[in-house]
Design a protein around this motif. Structure first.
Motif, mmCIF file in Angstrom:
data_model
loop_
_atom_site.group_PDB
_atom_site.id
_atom_site.type_symbol
_atom_site.label_atom_id
_atom_site.label_comp_id
_atom_site.label_asym_id
_atom_site.label_seq_id
_atom_site.Cartn_x
_atom_site.Cartn_y
_atom_site.Cartn_z
ATOM 1 N N THR A 29 5.823 32.435 27.862
ATOM 2 C CA THR A 29 4.690 33.223 27.366
ATOM 3 C C THR A 29 4.671 33.105 25.845
ATOM 4 N N ILE A 30 3.541 32.668 25.312
ATOM 5 C CA ILE A 30 3.412 32.526 23.851
ATOM 6 C C ILE A 30 2.861 33.822 23.277
ATOM 7 N N ILE A 31 3.631 34.463 22.442
ATOM 8 C CA ILE A 31 3.192 35.699 21.775
ATOM 9 C C ILE A 31 2.573 35.356 20.419
ATOM 10 N N LYS A 32 3.226 34.475 19.664
ATOM 11 C CA LYS A 32 2.745 34.033 18.352
ATOM 12 C C LYS A 32 3.165 32.586 18.159
ATOM 13 N N THR A 33 2.206 31.712 17.829
ATOM 14 C CA THR A 33 2.511 30.284 17.704
ATOM 15 C C THR A 33 3.333 29.970 16.454
ATOM 16 N N GLY A 34 3.321 30.883 15.470
ATOM 17 C CA GLY A 34 4.065 30.656 14.225
ATOM 18 C C GLY A 34 3.168 30.218 13.088
ATOM 19 N N ASP A 35 3.746 30.099 11.912
ATOM 20 C CA ASP A 35 3.001 29.720 10.699
ATOM 21 C C ASP A 35 3.182 28.233 10.428
ATOM 22 N N TYR A 36 2.057 27.546 10.317
ATOM 23 C CA TYR A 36 2.063 26.103 10.060
ATOM 24 C C TYR A 36 2.066 25.888 8.553
ATOM 25 N N LEU A 37 3.235 25.603 7.986
ATOM 26 C CA LEU A 37 3.373 25.543 6.527
ATOM 27 C C LEU A 37 3.385 24.134 5.967
ATOM 28 N N GLU A 38 3.526 23.127 6.806
ATOM 29 C CA GLU A 38 3.550 21.724 6.378
ATOM 30 C C GLU A 38 4.589 21.475 5.286
ATOM 31 N N LEU A 39 5.727 22.118 5.410
ATOM 32 C CA LEU A 39 6.826 21.911 4.474
ATOM 33 C C LEU A 39 7.935 21.154 5.185
ATOM 34 N N SER A 40 9.000 20.828 4.457
ATOM 35 C CA SER A 40 10.147 20.214 5.112
ATOM 36 C C SER A 40 10.764 21.236 6.055
ATOM 37 N N GLY A 41 11.343 20.755 7.132
ATOM 38 C CA GLY A 41 11.888 21.661 8.126
ATOM 39 C C GLY A 41 10.987 21.715 9.351
ATOM 40 N N PRO A 42 11.248 22.636 10.273
ATOM 41 C CA PRO A 42 10.451 22.738 11.497
ATOM 42 C C PRO A 42 8.960 22.908 11.211
ATOM 43 N N ASP A 43 8.132 22.527 12.174
ATOM 44 C CA ASP A 43 6.680 22.505 11.966
ATOM 45 C C ASP A 43 6.058 23.896 11.907
ATOM 46 N N PHE A 44 6.524 24.812 12.746
ATOM 47 C CA PHE A 44 5.965 26.167 12.781
ATOM 48 C C PHE A 44 7.093 27.180 12.623
ATOM 49 N N PHE A 45 6.910 28.093 11.681
ATOM 50 C CA PHE A 45 7.929 29.094 11.368
ATOM 51 C C PHE A 45 7.559 30.459 11.963
ATOM 52 N N ASN A 46 8.578 31.201 12.290
ATOM 53 C CA ASN A 46 8.422 32.589 12.725
ATOM 54 C C ASN A 46 7.507 32.718 13.946
ATOM 55 N N ALA A 47 7.766 31.891 14.942
ATOM 56 C CA ALA A 47 7.036 32.001 16.212
ATOM 57 C C ALA A 47 7.712 33.044 17.093
#
Length: 423
Positions: A29-47
């Motif tokens: 179940t997706i509650i929040k997809t996360g923040d797409y920051l386009e920085l180094s590291g994972p693609d979406f933060f705080n999902a």
């Protein structure tokens, strides 16, 4: 298929989110997809997601193939330790954390409709000049206008990077910064780098001191450009050469060598001799040019300030020793428009950024007074029904083509996203 398409699908939830399951057959179940920051590291933060009955908060990493995790050496990067879900198009290998626990995988292709894939493939077709050329005219005006403003300031931000560099280089001497920018732009594309080298080779303090003598400025510019290195019978040439070597001795300057200026394929009015003389005329006329330029807010005022000509000798010459029919070599309005676009507006934007001032609306209004640029790119957009009425619009179209269309970055473009949403 490109990874940015998967980013788009995840960010906007363009898949069937009902009954999602991991490759391990666990309900997601997706509650929040996360923040797409386009920085180094994972693609979406705080999902935030839920797998079976367990809630998870962390990061999402997206790849075309799950094995790309190892291809990109993520297993060695601590930034990826907090990945709670690996979203892939194809699951071709299990992925493990350092503690040997397997990272849950969502195979996205199992939940994406055939229609959205076909729309994406049609949008990013590499066979056209721009992907949306048959649809761009249909885009909602509100969306298009908002995107144009964003493109305009993205372009200014890119141009400002060079300005910030020379601000540091000149120890925040804004008069010198303006001199560098004007020199580069007076040289246009062909001689821009050479003119910039000429400007940097002459300490601006000397330009200030010698600005009262027009011929001394010409001598410095022509001499540094290497245009006085030969022998000629022309009296004016000999006078400039004498002045140049006198000034070298006076200020104990070494002769600098710059990239040779070019005459080939240039219209005579754009010959480096004419443009350097006009630049000298501008600095002979104004000793504090920056203070005048930075506050200009209308095209008419710019035309008044930049109403300068090459020196009298060049009224019947384009090159030394070669007399031509008499013609005043005043800066044309079309050339001044280029100076506004490439020097004045970027300078005002950069200066306001450093000063913490907001001038966005003023700059847009200013650019809307300037005539649209005319080139092959603008003509091509015109053929699609996107007509450029002023320099604000032509600048945004140039930015759109260079940074988005040519890169096939449709999924980072508001126009591409709008078309994909409508399709």
């Amino acid at each position: 298929m490109k990874e940015d398409f998967l980013h788009y699908l995840w960010k906007f939830r363009k898949f069937n989110a009902l009954n999602l399951k991991t490759a391990q057959n666990e309900l997601i179940t997706i509650i929040k997809t996360g923040d797409y920051l386009e920085l180094s590291g994972p693609d979406f933060f705080n999902a935030h997601i839920k797998i079976e009955d367990q809630k998870w908060a962390g990061n999402i990493e997206i790849h075309l193939k799950s094995s790309d995790w190892y291809l990109h050496n993520h297993e060695k990067d601590p930034a990826y330790e907090n990945v709670i879900l690996h979203v892939v198009w194809e699951n071709d290998a299990p992925i493990y954390r350092k503690n040997n626990t397997e990272i849950p995988v969502l195979v996205l292709k199992d939940y994406v409709s055939k229609e959205i894939i076909e729309s994406y493939n049609a949008l990013v077709s590499p066979k056209t000049w721009i992907s949306c050329e048959k649809q761009i005219k249909e885009i909602d005006t509100f969306v298009f206008n908002n995107w144009q403003e964003r493109l305009f300031f993205e372009r200014l931000e890119r141009k400002s990077k060079f300005i910030f560099e020379i601000v540091e280089e000149t120890n925040q001497d804004w008069e010198a910064v303006l001199f560098y920018l004007l020199a580069k732009n007076f040289g246009l594309n062909t001689n821009g780098n050479s003119f910039l080298q000429i400007a940097k080779a002459i300490p601006f303090s000397i330009i200030r001191k010698e600005s009262f003598e027009y011929e001394n400025l010409e001598a410095l510019f022509f001499g540094t450009a290497g245009l006085l290195d030969v022998e000629k019978e022309d009296i004016y040439f000999k006078d400039l050469k004498f002045r140049y070597f006198y000034l070298l001795h006076k200020y104990q300057l070494e002769k600098n060598y710059v990239d040779p200026v070019q005459f080939f394929k240039l219209r005579p009015d754009n010959f480096p001799t004419i443009r350097l003389s006009q630049l000298a005329g501008l600095y002979h006329k104004y000793q504090n040019l920056f203070s005048k330029i930075i506050d200009l807010k209308s095209v008419k005022n710019v035309y008044d300030v930049l109403n300068v000509s090459a020196s009298l000798y060049w009224s019947n010459h384009y090159q030394f020793d070669k007399e031509s029919s008499k013609k005043s070599k005043t800066l044309s309005k079309s050339f001044i428009d280029l100076v506004i676009i490439n020097t004045i507006i970027p300078l005002q934007f950069a200066y306001a950024s450093i000063m913490g001032e907001s001038v966005e609306e003023d700059l847009i209004d200013f650019m809307k007074e300037v005539a649209s640029e005319k080139n092959a790119t603008i003509d091509k957009f015109n053929s699609f029904g996107i007509n450029s009425k002023n320099a604000f619009e032509s600048q945004t179209l140039l930015e759109l083509k260079k940074e988005y269309c040519s890169q096939r970055a449709c999924l980072k473009c508001a126009l591409g996203l709008e078309l994909l949403k409508n399709n």
